[in-house]
Design an enzyme around this catalytic site. Structure first.
Site, PDB file in Angstrom:
ATOM      1  N   ASN A   8       0.867  -1.188   0.000  1.00 42.44           N
ATOM      2  CA  ASN A   8       0.000   0.000   0.000  1.00 42.44           C
ATOM      3  C   ASN A   8       0.900   1.232   0.000  1.00 42.44           C
ATOM      4  O   ASN A   8       1.468   1.583   1.031  1.00 42.44           O
ATOM      5  CB  ASN A   8      -0.893  -0.046   1.255  1.00 42.44           C
ATOM      6  CG  ASN A   8      -1.708   1.229   1.432  1.00 42.44           C
ATOM      7  OD1 ASN A   8      -1.817   2.037   0.512  1.00 42.44           O
ATOM      8  ND2 ASN A   8      -2.273   1.395   2.615  1.00 42.44           N
ATOM      9  N   TRP A   9       0.999   1.861  -1.153  1.00 39.58           N
ATOM     10  CA  TRP A   9       1.901   3.014  -1.272  1.00 39.58           C
ATOM     11  C   TRP A   9       1.307   4.283  -0.652  1.00 39.58           C
ATOM     12  O   TRP A   9       2.006   5.281  -0.526  1.00 39.58           O
ATOM     13  CB  TRP A   9       2.229   3.285  -2.738  1.00 39.58           C
ATOM     14  CG  TRP A   9       3.024   2.209  -3.415  1.00 39.58           C
ATOM     15  CD1 TRP A   9       3.449   1.019  -2.870  1.00 39.58           C
ATOM     16  CD2 TRP A   9       3.483   2.213  -4.770  1.00 39.58           C
ATOM     17  NE1 TRP A   9       4.140   0.297  -3.812  1.00 39.58           N
ATOM     18  CE2 TRP A   9       4.183   1.003  -4.986  1.00 39.58           C
ATOM     19  CE3 TRP A   9       3.371   3.123  -5.829  1.00 39.58           C
ATOM     20  CZ2 TRP A   9       4.760   0.685  -6.222  1.00 39.58           C
ATOM     21  CZ3 TRP A   9       3.945   2.803  -7.048  1.00 39.58           C
ATOM     22  CH2 TRP A   9       4.636   1.594  -7.233  1.00 39.58           C
ATOM     23  N   LYS A  10       0.034   4.246  -0.326  1.00 40.29           N
ATOM     24  CA  LYS A  10      -0.659   5.434   0.220  1.00 40.29           C
ATOM     25  C   LYS A  10      -0.419   6.635  -0.697  1.00 40.29           C
ATOM     26  O   LYS A  10      -0.271   6.465  -1.907  1.00 40.29           O
ATOM     27  CB  LYS A  10      -0.199   5.701   1.657  1.00 40.29           C
ATOM     28  CG  LYS A  10      -0.252   4.449   2.533  1.00 40.29           C
ATOM     29  CD  LYS A  10      -0.053   4.738   3.979  1.00 40.29           C
ATOM     30  CE  LYS A  10      -0.023   3.429   4.749  1.00 40.29           C
ATOM     31  NZ  LYS A  10       0.046   3.621   6.175  1.00 40.29           N
ATOM     32  N   HIS A  93      -9.535   0.780   5.063  1.00 44.54           N
ATOM     33  CA  HIS A  93      -8.242   1.021   5.719  1.00 44.54           C
ATOM     34  C   HIS A  93      -8.468   2.003   6.873  1.00 44.54           C
ATOM     35  O   HIS A  93      -9.297   2.916   6.776  1.00 44.54           O
ATOM     36  CB  HIS A  93      -7.242   1.582   4.710  1.00 44.54           C
ATOM     37  CG  HIS A  93      -5.843   1.645   5.239  1.00 44.54           C
ATOM     38  ND1 HIS A  93      -5.444   2.624   6.120  1.00 44.54           N
ATOM     39  CD2 HIS A  93      -4.777   0.845   5.051  1.00 44.54           C
ATOM     40  CE1 HIS A  93      -4.165   2.414   6.432  1.00 44.54           C
ATOM     41  NE2 HIS A  93      -3.746   1.346   5.794  1.00 44.54           N
ATOM     42  N   GLU A  95      -6.925   4.494   7.824  1.00 53.18           N
ATOM     43  CA  GLU A  95      -6.775   5.910   7.460  1.00 53.18           C
ATOM     44  C   GLU A  95      -8.022   6.420   6.749  1.00 53.18           C
ATOM     45  O   GLU A  95      -8.361   7.597   6.853  1.00 53.18           O
ATOM     46  CB  GLU A  95      -5.508   6.091   6.599  1.00 53.18           C
ATOM     47  CG  GLU A  95      -4.260   5.912   7.457  1.00 53.18           C
ATOM     48  CD  GLU A  95      -3.024   5.449   6.712  1.00 53.18           C
ATOM     49  OE1 GLU A  95      -2.975   5.529   5.473  1.00 53.18           O
ATOM     50  OE2 GLU A  95      -2.089   4.966   7.396  1.00 53.18           O
ATOM     51  N   GLU A 165      -5.157  -4.956  10.890  1.00 53.41           N
ATOM     52  CA  GLU A 165      -4.130  -3.928  11.038  1.00 53.41           C
ATOM     53  C   GLU A 165      -4.359  -3.139  12.327  1.00 53.41           C
ATOM     54  O   GLU A 165      -5.163  -2.189  12.331  1.00 53.41           O
ATOM     55  CB  GLU A 165      -4.182  -2.967   9.855  1.00 53.41           C
ATOM     56  CG  GLU A 165      -3.954  -3.622   8.519  1.00 53.41           C
ATOM     57  CD  GLU A 165      -3.468  -2.613   7.493  1.00 53.41           C
ATOM     58  OE1 GLU A 165      -2.343  -2.758   7.031  1.00 53.41           O
ATOM     59  OE2 GLU A 165      -4.207  -1.670   7.204  1.00 53.41           O
ATOM     60  N   GLY A 171       2.576   2.324  10.684  1.00 54.75           N
ATOM     61  CA  GLY A 171       3.482   3.452  10.461  1.00 54.75           C
ATOM     62  C   GLY A 171       4.192   3.917  11.716  1.00 54.75           C
ATOM     63  O   GLY A 171       4.824   4.974  11.723  1.00 54.75           O
ATOM     64  N   SER A 211       3.616  -2.065  10.403  1.00 55.30           N
ATOM     65  CA  SER A 211       5.077  -2.050  10.556  1.00 55.30           C
ATOM     66  C   SER A 211       5.704  -3.407  10.263  1.00 55.30           C
ATOM     67  O   SER A 211       6.674  -3.811  10.920  1.00 55.30           O
ATOM     68  CB  SER A 211       5.475  -1.532  11.944  1.00 55.30           C
ATOM     69  OG  SER A 211       5.026  -0.203  12.100  1.00 55.30           O
ATOM     70  N   GLY A 232       2.749  -1.245   4.326  1.00 58.03           N
ATOM     71  CA  GLY A 232       2.764   0.192   4.010  1.00 58.03           C
ATOM     72  C   GLY A 232       4.175   0.663   3.731  1.00 58.03           C
ATOM     73  O   GLY A 232       4.715   0.510   2.637  1.00 58.03           O
ATOM     74  N   GLY A 233       4.817   1.236   4.750  1.00 53.24           N
ATOM     75  CA  GLY A 233       6.129   1.860   4.587  1.00 53.24           C
ATOM     76  C   GLY A 233       7.147   1.001   3.855  1.00 53.24           C
ATOM     77  O   GLY A 233       7.854   1.481   2.953  1.00 53.24           O
TER      78      GLY A 233
HETATM   79  C1  PEP Z   1      -0.809   0.101   6.223  1.00 53.40           C
HETATM   80  O1  PEP Z   1      -1.060   1.280   6.308  1.00 53.40           O
HETATM   81  O2  PEP Z   1      -1.596  -0.658   5.611  1.00 53.40           O
HETATM   82  C2  PEP Z   1       0.398  -0.392   6.865  1.00 53.40           C
HETATM   83  C3  PEP Z   1       0.440  -1.642   7.219  1.00 53.40           C
HETATM   84  O3  PEP Z   1       1.399   0.526   7.071  1.00 53.40           O
HETATM   85  P1  PEP Z   1       2.851   0.251   7.706  1.00 53.40           P
HETATM   86  O4  PEP Z   1       3.357  -1.035   7.113  1.00 53.40           O
HETATM   87  O5  PEP Z   1       3.680   1.425   7.286  1.00 53.40           O
HETATM   88  O6  PEP Z   1       2.668   0.153   9.169  1.00 53.40           O
END
Ligand code: PEP
Length: 259
Positions: A8-10, A93, A95, A165, A171, A211, A232-233
């Site tokens: 997920n590049w957001k 999600h 967010e 999640e 994040g 994370s 994500g990241g």
């Molecule tokens: C996400 O937002 O779906 C996610 C898992 O982010 P991160 O890996 O950066 O915690």
């Protein structure tokens, strides 16, 4: 069962970097092994990045509209994602639920639109830190899923994936422990037995997100009820993402060999 790893590049990356990242990921994966892989870029890039997708790395939307086509300025429908080349879409999600106020009813509507469009629906759920500290995390997550799936015909559940999640791990660099992930994933699977039946619950993929990185992915993916990850990241860096995909394949191989 095949794992899923989705990046997920957001709202990250301008076009040149996005194209390079997609090429680096796609050219880094030459066989399907045991993992279905998706990349969810920012929506404006989706159709163009489809050109770099392969049989092994598909494109996903980060969200879709709760409406079908019409006078909804700024929205993109699930069918539009599909027609632009997406195979899957993230729904609910944290967010989107938090920053953009998506309610359980909105999430439910989106799941239906995604399935109607022929997309794989990756439905996200998760508790915040307050809810975890108060011991309300199971109730929160299972209630979210009850709402999201309340009117879905069981025959459509093969096109649905759950992504757990914990918001406190997204994040933040703070990951749920493998035991915490497994405990929640097992509870989700058990809940799916009640919502549908044992065979649907057993066959559903439940991804972990929060994370996840190359250093912790294998331990998390080795948990019996964890079937891959939503990343994500670490998906913004091709070598990290490829290492996480490799961890998923290793975990699935070990699982098939009986541990
Ligand atoms: C996400 O937002 O779906 C996610 C898992 O982010 P991160 O890996 O950066 O915690």
């Amino acid at each position: 069962m095949r794992n899923i790893v989705t990046g997920n590049w957001k709202s990250n990356k301008l076009w040149d970097d996005a194209e390079k990242l997609m090429i680096d990921v796609a050219t880094g994966i030459h066989e399907s092994q045991h993992t279905d892989i998706f990349v969810a870029p920012p929506t404006p890039y989706l159709a163009a990045l489809k050109a770099q997708s392969t049989a092994f790395v598909g494109i996903a939307g980060q969200q879709c509209s709760a409406h079908t086509e019409g006078a909804f300025t700024g929205e993109h429908t699930a069918s539009m994602l599909k027609s632009a080349g997406a195979k899957a879409v993230l729904i609910g999600h944290s967010e989107r639920r938090g920053t953009f106020g998506e309610s359980d009813a909105v999430v439910e509507a989106k799941v239906h639109h995604a399935l109607d469009a022929g997309l794989l629906a990756i439905v996200c759920c998760g508790e915040n830190l307050e809810e975890r500290d108060a011991g309300q995390h199971f109730e929160k997550v299972l209630t979210q899923l009850s709402h999201a799936f309340q009117n879905i015909d069981a025959s459509r559940m093969s096109r649905v994936v759950v992504a757990y999640e914990p918001i406190w791990a997204i994040g933040t660099g703070r990951t749920a422990s493998a035991a915490q992930a497994q405990e929640m994933h097992a509870a989700i699977r058990h809940h799916l037995v009640g919502l549908f039946d044992a065979s649907i619950a057993e066959s559903m993929r439940i991804l972990y997100g929060g994370s996840c990185k190359p250093s912790n992915a294998l331990e998390i993916f080795m948990q019996p009820d964890v079937n891959g990850g939503l990343i994500g990241g670490a998906s913004l860096n091709a070598s990290d993402f490829l290492a996480i995909v490799a961890a998923s394949n290793e975990a699935a191989t070990k699982e098939q060999q009986g541990g």
